[in-house]
Design an enzyme around this catalytic site. Structure first.
Site, PDB file in Angstrom:
ATOM      1  N   GLY A 505       0.829  -1.210   0.000  1.00  0.00           N
ATOM      2  CA  GLY A 505       0.000   0.000   0.000  1.00  0.00           C
ATOM      3  C   GLY A 505       0.853   1.245   0.000  1.00  0.00           C
ATOM      4  O   GLY A 505       2.065   1.203   0.230  1.00  0.00           O
ATOM      5  N   GLY A 507       0.344   5.513   1.029  1.00  0.00           N
ATOM      6  CA  GLY A 507      -0.605   6.513   1.526  1.00  0.00           C
ATOM      7  C   GLY A 507       0.067   7.852   1.737  1.00  0.00           C
ATOM      8  O   GLY A 507       1.209   8.062   1.311  1.00  0.00           O
ATOM      9  N   GLY A 510       3.446   7.423   3.593  1.00  0.00           N
ATOM     10  CA  GLY A 510       4.555   6.640   3.088  1.00  0.00           C
ATOM     11  C   GLY A 510       4.088   5.320   2.517  1.00  0.00           C
ATOM     12  O   GLY A 510       2.895   5.103   2.319  1.00  0.00           O
ATOM     13  N   VAL A 512       3.813   1.102   2.429  1.00  0.00           N
ATOM     14  CA  VAL A 512       3.649  -0.009   3.357  1.00  0.00           C
ATOM     15  C   VAL A 512       4.135  -1.305   2.707  1.00  0.00           C
ATOM     16  O   VAL A 512       3.811  -1.579   1.547  1.00  0.00           O
ATOM     17  CB  VAL A 512       2.168  -0.161   3.765  1.00  0.00           C
ATOM     18  N   ASP A 622      -7.565  12.149   9.338  1.00  0.00           N
ATOM     19  CA  ASP A 622      -7.541  11.581   7.993  1.00  0.00           C
ATOM     20  C   ASP A 622      -8.355  10.293   7.937  1.00  0.00           C
ATOM     21  O   ASP A 622      -7.885   9.264   7.461  1.00  0.00           O
ATOM     22  CB  ASP A 622      -6.083  11.340   7.577  1.00  0.00           C
TER      23      ASP A 622
END
Ligand SMILES: *[C@@H]1O[C@H](CO)[C@@H](O)[C@H](O)[C@H]1NC(C)=O
Ligand SMILES: *[C@@H]1O[C@H](CO)[C@@H](O)[C@H](O)[C@H]1NC(C)=O
Ligand SMILES: *[C@@H]1O[C@H](CO)[C@@H](O)[C@H](O)[C@H]1NC(C)=O
Ligand SMILES: *[C@@H]1O[C@H](CO)[C@@H](O)[C@H](O)[C@H]1NC(C)=O
Ligand SMILES: *[C@@H]1O[C@H](CO)[C@@H](O)[C@H](O)[C@H]1NC(C)=O
Ligand SMILES: *[C@@H]1O[C@H](CO)[C@@H](O)[C@H](O)[C@H]1NC(C)=O
Ligand SMILES: *[C@@H]1O[C@H](CO)[C@@H](O)[C@H](O)[C@H]1NC(C)=O
Ligand SMILES: *[C@@H]1O[C@H](CO)[C@@H](O)[C@H](O)[C@H]1NC(C)=O
Ligand SMILES: *[C@@H]1O[C@H](CO)[C@@H](O)[C@H](O)[C@H]1NC(C)=O
Ligand SMILES: *[C@@H]1O[C@H](CO)[C@@H](O)[C@H](O)[C@H]1NC(C)=O
Ligand SMILES: *[C@@H]1O[C@H](CO)[C@@H](O)[C@H](O)[C@H]1NC(C)=O
Length: 784
Positions: A505, A507, A510, A512, A622
């Protein structure tokens, strides 16, 4: 002759002072200590004028610097301003083992008053009022002058980026509500606390905007206060100076009332006089009166009043702000005119934040326009213009020069408002006679209501308490099991992720990667933070501690972290079912209706925990489907919480500039208002709509009127066609659907104070409380 005598007198007192100073002023060495009630409660400066140590406040003590050589001791600096007053059994130690200045209290953790990065070798209370710490080379490594509180002393400078903040009250020196800020743009500006540093909130400014960075505010012995830039150009004389200095100290202070003043304090009598003040108008400081109040004054004093139909939140404290003195009914039900009326307050001004402005011939037209509009809570009428606005009102003052009239919508209990008592005139009044029958049945109804409510509250409370006691043994065990996140080395994580091989991932914070921890063989998600504020090593560790202390089934657990130079990584438990976005927005994954409700409740519980139940309140900032992960059992868990503080604000905002929508970002972000937990409630509302409808909040593949989910949902709700919001062939309990939609609409109200708390949201989701009819959330409002 007399002059000579005075000279001799002066000389002798000077010598006396010197002698006593030599007796009582060595350099303060390591392991010296102070106690509030013992032999030494403070370290004096050479002349005995200033002292550093314990200062009595209320029943306890604060640690600070004060004028000791005068009859009335006066605090000029406070350490740990916002910690509770210390009791008499503490001691202040210039500790040698860790070389810090700490406050020790048996049974409590040490409180560091100063912890410079270098080792302290001695300390000194200087005659300037500066308390300094030296290293072994005799260099100053920490000084109180660098951490001003509310006072500026002669020779002290207020550097760029520094602020003076007023005290809470005359007897309480914790942080108050006004600040004086030396800005990086060269301007010296006063604002209320908690507002953005923009012109519209300022109430005093030196007008030196753009005169170069590195501006400092300086004070000389004679009270000369001026601004100077780095090339030593004096850019603004604030005071003339030239005030007497003989047995007098001139100092500058931002007072509790938000005005900053230059004081001359007599050293032998202790009396003081004001030489200069930033304004004579005590109503100038914005926000003196709290919300929905306004400041008014006569020759001598300023005081606050409430707008019509409002009372002080705290009767004893007129700065507490005001709240409605009646229960606001929803105006959606028929007969607005019967329930509300307008009261006017002429000659008052507030921060104008109207959502709609238009020409109105008379005050009455303006008042009627507000009465007819459910969203309108207050209107302004001035020079043929009418503006409709929502509560709360901020920064209100009475003005003798402004023709502005505030028109406040207030509720009417049939006949209970007496026309004679109302200030100003009344455009649309109710019947005068009191109808006893209505009144009596009203009263008995409300008593009945209160009774039912209290029973319900007791019932709910009981149940919750029972649930807690039932659970607590397990929780206790869990806490012991995993105390804190583990610190990993970069190499360990590099190995665990097979050199950051499998990206799962990406985001705002940063990338993942999936990994397997070497010893436990546990599958983890390793997040490599990018764009983290460079300076924040300490901050990072603080945040890790905060995040590490969160334990909740609806939050993704932080298992460890790595802090290696500039590299910062976080290790989380791995969630195999992806994110909520994967679940909601892929048709083959759509959860059934009951599962959707469960997911919504899970998320609400997670946010509620962050807001109200964990040790340090966390505002997520967020909340969006991409940040909500699904575990093996499709239980929703929130991730990325607690990170907002580590990044620049701009980076946490994933603002998509799509017409008519703000994405998940609450409107206050864009209005530069303080962001509170209610911002998360807003984001939750948008996510809730997405969960209900299994679609993205903005989807241009549908027809124009359906593209923006929040608008379409409200339209459908108003038209009584909520069934359109869910797919045609889905089996949905319409009553439940309506509840969900209503909750979502409450959450996405423009006005943060109208949004319910997460606790309330959860109660509504669980069906324990009634849901009132929500007003239109975003009507007429265009994002700025
Ligand atoms: C306090 O002062 C008295 C007399 O000056 C002295 O005898 C005593 O030892 C002092 N106590 C401490 C804790 O320094
Ligand atoms: C400290 O004492 C003062 C005076 O009693 C009181 O007003 C104030 O609230 C106290 N501050 C704290 C943080 O307890
Ligand atoms: C210190 O004083 C406080 C309040 O007076 C009290 O609660 C606490 O128990 C005392 N601590 C010790 C170690 O005496
Ligand atoms: C106190 O210590 C500092 C640093 O070690 C030194 O510069 C200064 O001269 C000392 N003052 C006195 C009065 O001893
Ligand atoms: C300081 O102010 C003077 C006069 O306005 C200006 O000429 C000079 O450039 C400023 N210095 C800096 C470093 O901005
Ligand atoms: C500001 O002042 C400091 C110390 O006087 C100096 O090191 C720095 O370069 C200055 N910055 C600017 C932008 O003038
Ligand atoms: C400030 O006052 C000094 C004299 O005290 C004067 O020389 C200087 O020009 C003044 N500066 C400004 C910006 O008014
Ligand atoms: C203190 O009081 C005396 C006598 O009332 C007065 O002359 C003097 O100016 C006062 N000093 C200050 C600093 O207010
Ligand atoms: C000003 O208002 C205060 C508070 O209402 C009152 O106590 C005081 O007497 C008034 N003073 C004058 C000069 O009107
Ligand atoms: C609310 O305040 C208004 C005036 O501000 C007053 O006329 C009205 O009686 C008050 N209502 C209640 C219920 O106290
Ligand atoms: C208020 O009183 C009028 C007549 O007295 C009545 O027609 C109306 O229904 C009442 N409204 C409410 C909300 O009770």
């Amino acid at each position: 002759m007399a002059a000579v005598l005075i000279f001799f007198l002066f000389l002798s007192t000077f010598c006396l002072a010197k002698i006593s100073a030599q007796q009582n002023h060595p350099n303060i060495s390591l392991d010296s200590s102070l106690t509030p009630t013992g032999n030494s409660s403070a370290w004096l400066s050479r002349s005995g004028l200033f002292a550093f140590g314990f200062y009595k406040q209320g029943n306890g003590y604060v640690v600070g610097i004060f004028l000791a050589g005068i009859p009335q001791r006066t605090l000029v600096w406070i350490a740990k301003r916002d910690s509770p007053n210390f009791s008499s059994n503490v001691s202040l130690v210039l500790s040698s083992d860790r070389a810090r200045l700490v406050l020790q209290q048996t049974g409590s953790p040490e409180v560091a008053i100063a912890s410079p990065s270098e080792r302290i070798s001695s300390a000194s209370m200087l005659d300037s009022g500066n308390f300094v710490l030296y290293n072994s080379d005799g260099r100053i490594i920490w000084q109180s002058f660098d951490y001003p509180t509310n006072t500026l002393l002669p020779s002290q400078r207020l550097g760029t980026g520094k602020e003076l903040i007023s005290s809470a009250s005359e007897t309480d020196d914790s942080t108050g509500i006004f600040r004086l800020s030396m800005q990086t743009d060269g301007n010296l500006v006063q604002y209320p606390i908690g507002t953005a540093p923009v012109a519209s909130y300022s109430y005093w400014s030196s007008g030196t905007y753009g005169s170069g960075s590195n501006m400092t505010l300086n004070l000389e012995d004679d009270g000369y206060l001026y601004l100077i830039n780095s090339s030593i150009n004096i850019l603004r004389n604030i005071t003339e100076g030239g005030y007497p200095t003989h047995k007098i100290i001139n100092l500058m202070k931002i007072d509790v009332d938000g005005i900053f003043r230059l004081y001359s304090i007599s050293l032998d009598r202790g009396n003081q006089s004001i030489r200069w003040e930033s304004t004579k108008n005590k109503c100038d400081p914005k926000g003196l009166c709290g919300l929905n109040g306004f400041c008014t004054r006569n020759d001598t004093v300023a005081y606050c009043k409430c707008i019509p139909g409002f009372d002080f939140v705290d009767q004893g404290n007129w700065r507490s702000g005001c709240e409605r003195n009646f229960t606001a009914e929803s105006c959606k039900t028929k007969g607005i005119g019967d329930k509300f009326t307008i009261m006017s307050e002429p000659g008052t001004v507030w921060e104008i934040e109207s959502y709609k402005e238009f020409d109105a011939a008379t005050e009455e037209d303006c008042a009627n326009a507000c009465l007819q509009d459910c969203n309108c809570e207050v209107a302004f009428f001035k020079d043929g213009r009418c503006g409709k606005q929502k509560l709360p009102l901020r920064f209100g003052i009475r003005s003798t020069t402004d023709s502005n009239i505030a028109l406040v919508k207030v509720g009417v209990l049939n006949g209970s408002i007496n026309e004679d008592k109302m200030p100003g005139n009344l455009p649309k009044s109710s019947k005068k006679e009191v109808r006893m029958d209505v009144l009596i049945s009203g009263i008995s109804l409300s008593i009945f209501g209160i009774l039912i409510l209290s029973i319900a509250v007791i019932f709910v409370y009981r149940n919750r308490k029972w649930a807690y006691t039932k659970l607590s043994p397990n929780i206790g065990v869990k806490f012991i099991e995993d105390v804190a996140p583990t610190a990993f080395t970069f190499a360990e994580l590099e190995q665990a992720t097979n050199e950051f091989n499998e990206e799962v991932g990406r985001g705002a914070f940063g990338t993942v990667y999936k990994g397997i921890l070497p010893y436990s063989q546990k599958v983890v998600a390793v997040k490599r933070l990018e764009r983290v504020l460079a300076e924040g090593e300490k901050e990072f560790q603080n945040e890790i501690t905060v995040i590490g202390k969160t334990h909740h089934r609806n939050l993704v657990r932080l298992l460890g972290y790595c802090l290696d130079g500039i590299k910062r990584l976080l290790v989380y438990e791995y969630m195999c079912n992806g994110s909520l976005a994967d679940v909601l927005f892929k048709p083959e994954n759509h959860p059934c209706w009951d599962e959707r409700i469960r997911i919504a409740c899970d998320i609400a519980r997670g946010i509620l925990y962050l807001h109200e139940e964990c040790e340090t309140q966390i505002i997520h900032c967020d909340i969006k489907p991409q940040n909500i992960l699904m575990d093996d059992n499709r239980c929703a868990k929130i991730s990325d919480f607690g990170l907002a503080k580590l990044l620049n604000h701009d980076q946490t905002r994933t603002y998509t500039a799509v017409r008519g929508t703000r994405g998940y970002v609450a409107p206050e972000w864009h209005r530069k208002l303080p962001v509170t937990v209610k911002a998360d409630v807003y984001s939750f509302g948008i996510v809730l709509l997405e969960i209900i409808c299994c679609r993205k909040s903005v989807d241009w593949n549908t027809s124009e009127d359906q593209a923006i989910l929040e608008e379409w949902a409200y339209d459908c709700y108003e038209a009584g066609e909520i069934h359109k919001l869910v797919g045609g062939d889905e089996v949905v309990d319409l009553r439940k659907l309506e509840r969900m939609i209503k909750i979502a609409i409450w959450c996405i109200q423009d006005e943060p104070t109208l949004r319910p708390s997460m606790k309330k949201v959860l109660l509504m989701l669980e069906g324990t409380v009634e849901i009132p009819v929500p007003p239109c959330p975003t009507s007429f409002f265009s994002a700025v």
